[in-house]
Design a protein around this motif. Structure first.
Motif, PDB file in Angstrom:
ATOM      1  N   ASP A 241       0.650  -1.231   0.067  1.00 50.40           N
ATOM      2  CA  ASP A 241      -0.502   0.382  -0.204  1.00 50.40           C
ATOM      3  C   ASP A 241       1.025   1.496  -0.194  1.00 50.40           C
ATOM      4  O   ASP A 241       0.659   1.814  -0.667  1.00 50.40           O
ATOM      5  CB  ASP A 241      -1.474   0.580   1.369  1.00 50.40           C
TER       6      ASP A 241
ATOM      7  N   SER B 252       2.453   2.195  -3.038  1.00 53.83           N
ATOM      8  CA  SER B 252       1.156   2.914  -4.902  1.00 53.83           C
ATOM      9  C   SER B 252       0.901   4.294  -3.995  1.00 53.83           C
ATOM     10  O   SER B 252       0.421   4.827  -4.708  1.00 53.83           O
ATOM     11  CB  SER B 252       0.515   1.840  -4.200  1.00 53.83           C
TER      12      SER B 252
ATOM     13  N   ASP C 153       0.884   7.982  -5.871  1.00 56.59           N
ATOM     14  CA  ASP C 153       0.133   9.090  -6.400  1.00 56.59           C
ATOM     15  C   ASP C 153       1.085  10.482  -5.455  1.00 56.59           C
ATOM     16  O   ASP C 153       0.845  11.254  -5.421  1.00 56.59           O
ATOM     17  CB  ASP C 153      -1.074   8.431  -5.406  1.00 56.59           C
TER      18      ASP C 153
ATOM     19  N   MET D 236      -3.043  12.130   1.974  1.00 57.86           N
ATOM     20  CA  MET D 236      -2.957  11.009   1.419  1.00 57.86           C
ATOM     21  C   MET D 236      -3.027   9.639   2.473  1.00 57.86           C
ATOM     22  O   MET D 236      -3.973   8.643   1.869  1.00 57.86           O
ATOM     23  CB  MET D 236      -2.604  11.199  -0.064  1.00 57.86           C
TER      24      MET D 236
ATOM     25  N   PHE E 163      -6.652   7.510   2.647  1.00 64.81           N
ATOM     26  CA  PHE E 163      -6.393   5.605   2.059  1.00 64.81           C
ATOM     27  C   PHE E 163      -6.683   5.435   3.634  1.00 64.81           C
ATOM     28  O   PHE E 163      -7.745   3.864   3.171  1.00 64.81           O
ATOM     29  CB  PHE E 163      -4.975   5.722   2.106  1.00 64.81           C
TER      30      PHE E 163
ATOM     31  N   ARG F  42     -10.982   5.448   3.689  1.00 62.13           N
ATOM     32  CA  ARG F  42     -11.177   4.536   2.898  1.00 62.13           C
ATOM     33  C   ARG F  42     -11.076   2.744   3.221  1.00 62.13           C
ATOM     34  O   ARG F  42     -12.329   2.137   2.987  1.00 62.13           O
ATOM     35  CB  ARG F  42     -10.871   4.595   1.471  1.00 62.13           C
ATOM     36  N   ARG F  43      -9.863   2.630   4.111  1.00 64.27           N
ATOM     37  CA  ARG F  43      -9.766   1.084   4.287  1.00 64.27           C
ATOM     38  C   ARG F  43     -11.243   1.029   5.818  1.00 64.27           C
ATOM     39  O   ARG F  43     -11.998  -0.088   5.310  1.00 64.27           O
ATOM     40  CB  ARG F  43      -8.479   1.278   4.882  1.00 64.27           C
TER      41      ARG F  43
ATOM     42  N   THR G   8     -14.159  -0.182   3.739  1.00 70.75           N
ATOM     43  CA  THR G   8     -14.446  -0.792   3.603  1.00 70.75           C
ATOM     44  C   THR G   8     -15.379  -1.756   4.191  1.00 70.75           C
ATOM     45  O   THR G   8     -15.453  -2.533   3.618  1.00 70.75           O
ATOM     46  CB  THR G   8     -13.039  -1.164   2.898  1.00 70.75           C
TER      47      THR G   8
ATOM     48  N   PHE H 107     -18.519  -1.423   4.736  1.00 68.45           N
ATOM     49  CA  PHE H 107     -19.277  -2.400   3.534  1.00 68.45           C
ATOM     50  C   PHE H 107     -19.291  -3.326   4.072  1.00 68.45           C
ATOM     51  O   PHE H 107     -20.419  -4.011   3.750  1.00 68.45           O
ATOM     52  CB  PHE H 107     -18.662  -1.202   2.664  1.00 68.45           C
ATOM     53  N   SER H 108     -18.408  -3.899   4.434  1.00 66.76           N
ATOM     54  CA  SER H 108     -18.246  -5.669   4.527  1.00 66.76           C
ATOM     55  C   SER H 108     -19.046  -5.923   5.177  1.00 66.76           C
ATOM     56  O   SER H 108     -19.905  -7.443   5.846  1.00 66.76           O
ATOM     57  CB  SER H 108     -16.585  -5.449   4.123  1.00 66.76           C
TER      58      SER H 108
ATOM     59  N   LEU I  30     -13.859 -10.248   7.317  1.00 69.88           N
ATOM     60  CA  LEU I  30     -13.467  -9.246   6.542  1.00 69.88           C
ATOM     61  C   LEU I  30     -11.908  -9.342   7.820  1.00 69.88           C
ATOM     62  O   LEU I  30     -11.496  -7.992   7.628  1.00 69.88           O
ATOM     63  CB  LEU I  30     -13.763  -8.817   5.880  1.00 69.88           C
TER      64      LEU I  30
ATOM     65  N   ALA J  62      -9.344  -8.137   7.173  1.00 69.83           N
ATOM     66  CA  ALA J  62      -8.616  -7.090   6.163  1.00 69.83           C
ATOM     67  C   ALA J  62      -7.963  -6.062   6.598  1.00 69.83           C
ATOM     68  O   ALA J  62      -6.720  -5.546   5.983  1.00 69.83           O
ATOM     69  CB  ALA J  62     -10.093  -7.119   5.145  1.00 69.83           C
TER      70      ALA J  62
ATOM     71  N   ARG K 145      -4.193  -6.106   7.281  1.00 69.56           N
ATOM     72  CA  ARG K 145      -3.259  -7.721   7.027  1.00 69.56           C
ATOM     73  C   ARG K 145      -2.278  -7.346   6.795  1.00 69.56           C
ATOM     74  O   ARG K 145      -1.652  -6.375   7.191  1.00 69.56           O
ATOM     75  CB  ARG K 145      -3.677  -7.187   5.546  1.00 69.56           C
TER      76      ARG K 145
ATOM     77  N   ARG L  13       8.548   4.847 -12.988  1.00 71.78           N
ATOM     78  CA  ARG L  13       6.905   4.484 -12.420  1.00 71.78           C
ATOM     79  C   ARG L  13       6.495   5.965 -13.043  1.00 71.78           C
ATOM     80  O   ARG L  13       5.785   6.801 -13.560  1.00 71.78           O
ATOM     81  CB  ARG L  13       6.833   4.242 -11.479  1.00 71.78           C
TER      82      ARG L  13
ATOM     83  N   GLN M 112      -5.554   2.262 -11.384  1.00 74.49           N
ATOM     84  CA  GLN M 112      -4.222   3.554 -11.169  1.00 74.49           C
ATOM     85  C   GLN M 112      -4.092   4.099 -11.417  1.00 74.49           C
ATOM     86  O   GLN M 112      -3.785   5.059 -11.283  1.00 74.49           O
ATOM     87  CB  GLN M 112      -3.118   2.256 -11.376  1.00 74.49           C
TER      88      GLN M 112
ATOM     89  N   GLY N  70      -5.514   7.566  -9.499  1.00 69.60           N
ATOM     90  CA  GLY N  70      -5.158   7.042  -8.122  1.00 69.60           C
ATOM     91  C   GLY N  70      -5.453   8.087  -7.508  1.00 69.60           C
ATOM     92  O   GLY N  70      -5.551   7.296  -6.160  1.00 69.60           O
ATOM     93  N   LEU N  71      -5.817   8.756  -7.187  1.00 65.16           N
ATOM     94  CA  LEU N  71      -6.067  10.020  -6.314  1.00 65.16           C
ATOM     95  C   LEU N  71      -7.823  10.071  -6.098  1.00 65.16           C
ATOM     96  O   LEU N  71      -7.961  10.327  -4.666  1.00 65.16           O
ATOM     97  CB  LEU N  71      -6.373  11.441  -6.511  1.00 65.16           C
TER      98      LEU N  71
ATOM     99  N   ASP O  82     -12.684   0.980  -3.371  1.00 64.90           N
ATOM    100  CA  ASP O  82     -13.680   0.192  -1.948  1.00 64.90           C
ATOM    101  C   ASP O  82     -14.845  -1.129  -2.661  1.00 64.90           C
ATOM    102  O   ASP O  82     -14.806  -1.970  -1.874  1.00 64.90           O
ATOM    103  CB  ASP O  82     -14.586   1.407  -1.217  1.00 64.90           C
TER     104      ASP O  82
ATOM    105  N   LEU P 119     -14.515  -4.356  -2.034  1.00 53.00           N
ATOM    106  CA  LEU P 119     -15.671  -5.622  -1.318  1.00 53.00           C
ATOM    107  C   LEU P 119     -16.055  -6.709  -1.954  1.00 53.00           C
ATOM    108  O   LEU P 119     -16.387  -7.893  -1.898  1.00 53.00           O
ATOM    109  CB  LEU P 119     -16.917  -4.783  -1.777  1.00 53.00           C
TER     110      LEU P 119
ATOM    111  N   GLY Q  95     -13.460  -9.842  -2.174  1.00 56.03           N
ATOM    112  CA  GLY Q  95     -13.937 -10.716  -0.692  1.00 56.03           C
ATOM    113  C   GLY Q  95     -13.238  -9.679   0.308  1.00 56.03           C
ATOM    114  O   GLY Q  95     -12.584  -9.862   1.124  1.00 56.03           O
ATOM    115  N   GLY Q  96     -13.025  -8.531   0.298  1.00 55.15           N
ATOM    116  CA  GLY Q  96     -12.287  -7.382   0.720  1.00 55.15           C
ATOM    117  C   GLY Q  96     -10.655  -7.285   0.757  1.00 55.15           C
ATOM    118  O   GLY Q  96      -9.948  -5.980   1.391  1.00 55.15           O
ATOM    119  N   GLY Q  97     -10.276  -8.483   0.179  1.00 54.96           N
ATOM    120  CA  GLY Q  97      -8.386  -8.659   0.531  1.00 54.96           C
ATOM    121  C   GLY Q  97      -8.102  -7.792  -0.819  1.00 54.96           C
ATOM    122  O   GLY Q  97      -8.502  -7.814  -2.034  1.00 54.96           O
ATOM    123  N   ARG Q  98      -6.692  -7.812  -1.185  1.00 55.67           N
ATOM    124  CA  ARG Q  98      -6.939  -7.510  -2.220  1.00 55.67           C
ATOM    125  C   ARG Q  98      -5.483  -8.527  -2.861  1.00 55.67           C
ATOM    126  O   ARG Q  98      -5.127  -8.040  -3.798  1.00 55.67           O
ATOM    127  CB  ARG Q  98      -4.823  -6.875  -1.734  1.00 55.67           C
TER     128      ARG Q  98
END
Ligand SMILES: [Zn+2]
Lengths: 201, 147
Positions: free
Chosen positions: A49, A52, A56, A85, A89, A92-93, A96, A99-100, A107, A110, A113, B65, B124, B127-128, B134, B138, B141-144
């Protein structure tokens, strides 16, 4: 990066980028990327994370360069953006996860992790993993202050520039964060001899 | 100074933020007080353990990148880009709502997340504005891990 690049000030490079020498921006990225990734990974507890989000952050910074007022504090500027940022994030997490739960999915793993452990981490046992977890259980404000202090070695004044908080508030946040970690890691407070060596300076 | 006051000074002292006079007082107190010395030792150990957490692996390609992404998009002519981004957000929200319905609807327990996510925009790219992140999460299954 050449020697000349290393000697150039942040503001000088910003000026050059704004004058159209876009490639110079890469010097700034190289200068800050490791620290920014470290900062974000300590905040999120996840280095994928972090990479990434860091990407951004640098895109966002580039867009914001025209608004950057040159006063030799590019570091505070970039960490402010990284902080915003990262907090977005984390929100948002959190959403999520909510919501789950609404959808009745289990989860629990999640939000906390873990990175796949690297070899050195395995060797050192589970203690660091536990520490990372405990770090994430701190309030966001406490974690932010502590991470900037311990991992980025910012002074309270530099932390103030990034967060906008007063120095007394920063002092309290860090002190409480340490107390809480001490307690949850059950670090003993037995009187000892080898006490004075622990000091930072 | 009493123990309570000293205890409050230990953290800023460790952080190198205490003025030298106060620092000397703390030092003097610690020499004669086992309880506060214990607290101080614990703070030192905490610091050591925090610093022992390995840093994230270096990402040598991050600068390249970012530069590649920058070259792929106009910098200050951002208005068009922003309009496109908003359009993407609306599309994502719409698609997300659709997915929500299918997921909740009985008999549609298995949402084909992979095919939906490939239809949706690559997160990507914006990104902002990763609102649809989200939603993707969902339905993965929630995981990346699923990505
Ligand atoms: Zn004492």
């Amino acid at each position: 990066m050449t020697m000349d690049d290393a000697a150039r000030s942040d503001d000088d490079i910003v000026g050059s980028v704004l004058e159209g020498r876009t490639r110079d921006y890469e010097i700034l990225i190289r200068r800050y990327s490791q620290r920014i990734v470290l900062f974000i990974s300590r905040m999120t507890g996840d280095s994928d994370d972090a990479r990434s989000i860091a990407q951004d952050v640098f895109l966002k910074i580039y867009e914001s360069l025209p608004h950057y007022r040159r006063e030799n504090n590019f570091s505070a500027f970039i960490f402010k953006v990284a902080r915003n940022m990262t907090l977005n994030f984390l929100k948002r997490r959190q959403r999520t996860v909510l919501f789950s739960r609404l959808l009745g999915r289990d989860l629990d793993r999640a939000p906390f992790r873990q990175d796949p452990p690297r070899l050195s981490e395995l060797e050192q046992g589970e203690r660091e993993g536990e520490l990372t977890r405990q770090l994430r259980l701190l309030s966001e404000e406490q974690r932010l202050a502590l991470v900037l202090k311990v991992y980025l070695e910012f002074s309270y004044r530099q932390i103030r520039e990034v967060t906008g908080w007063s120095v007394p508030k920063i002092e309290t946040l860090i002190s409480r964060a340490k107390s809480r970690l001490k307690k949850s890691l059950r670090l003993q407070e037995s009187g000892g001899e080898a006490v004075m060596q622990a000091r930072e300076q | 100074m009493n123990c309570r006051r000293i205890t409050r000074l230990l953290s800023p002292w460790q952080d190198g933020e205490l003025d030298p006079d106060l620092g000397r007082e703390v030092e003097r107190h610690l020499r004669g007080c086992a309880a506060c010395s214990g607290r101080w030792a614990a703070l030192g150990e905490l610091r050591q353990r925090l610093l022992r957490v390995p840093p994230p692996a270096d990402d040598p390609f991050l600068p390249a990148r970012v530069m590649a992404r920058l070259q792929a998009r106009p910098v200050r002519g951002g208005r068009l880009l922003r309009a496109a981004a908003w359009a993407a957000v609306f599309a994502a929200v719409f698609a997300g709502g659709f997915l929500l319905q299918t997921a909740i609807a009985p008999g549609a327990a298995t949402a084909p997340a992979a095919s939906y996510s490939s239809v949706l925009l690559e997160p990507q790219e914006f990104g902002l504005l990763s609102v649809h992140d989200d939603f993707l999460d969902l339905f993965n299954g929630g995981g990346r891990e699923a990505r």
